[in-house]
Design a protein around this motif. Structure first.
Motif, short mmCIF file in Angstrom:
data_model
loop_
_atom_site.label_atom_id
_atom_site.label_comp_id
_atom_site.label_asym_id
_atom_site.label_seq_id
_atom_site.Cartn_x
_atom_site.Cartn_y
_atom_site.Cartn_z
N GLN A 9 0.34 -1.29 -1.29
CA GLN A 9 -0.46 0.11 -1.28
C GLN A 9 0.16 0.56 0.51
N ARG A 10 -0.27 1.79 0.53
CA ARG A 10 -0.18 2.54 2.41
C ARG A 10 -1.45 1.61 2.77
N GLU A 42 3.52 0.23 4.23
CA GLU A 42 2.93 -0.15 3.35
C GLU A 42 3.00 -1.49 3.48
#
Length: 139
Positions: A54-55, A97
């Motif tokens: 996930q960013r 990320e």
């Protein structure tokens, strides 16, 4: 792209040594729990379990109530402790990320077991102030 997880050693080297005494076992568990200490660390872990990447902005949106400053602090601590990795892509604006290291992902079964253990007690049961106290039988 910069990969910090190649610079950080995650899992301790060597074999697992069975604790010699209950005190040593308790100390080791306390050290492990210290790594998870923090209001948001478990939430972050559960967001990343299963190989999810996930960013930063996705994590920020997915965790209501967390400030940007707190998210940054928790992610940095978790990265330093070897639970997560961070990749910064050389773009404008920079894309960062996060994902779990192998060692971080290894927490999943332990936390799942802990969830199941807690569920046996029942979520609606209030915590008793005498919980865990051992009393001697009355004569």
């Amino acid at each position: 792209m910069a990969r910090t997880h190649e610079k950080v050693g995650y899992a301790p080297e060597g074999e697992y040594d069975e604790p010699a005494t209950p005190e040593i076992a308790a100390e080791r568990v306390e050290q492990a729990l210290e790594l998870l200490k923090g209001r948001w660390k478990l939430v972050i872990l559960f967001r990343l379990f299963g190989g999810k990447v996930q960013r930063f902005s996705e994590l920020e949106r997915a965790i209501p109530g967390i400030s940007q400053k707190m998210l940054i602090q928790q992610l940095r601590q978790m990265e330093r402790d070897g639970m997560i990795w961070r990749i910064t892509h050389p773009e404008v604006p920079p894309r960062v990320e996060y994902g779990l290291t192998e060692w971080g992902q290894a927490l999943c079964p332990a936390l799942d077991t802990l969830l199941r253990w807690a569920a046996k007690r029942g979520a609606s049961s209030p915590v008793s102030p005498n919980l865990g106290r051992v009393t001697a039988p009355r004569a």
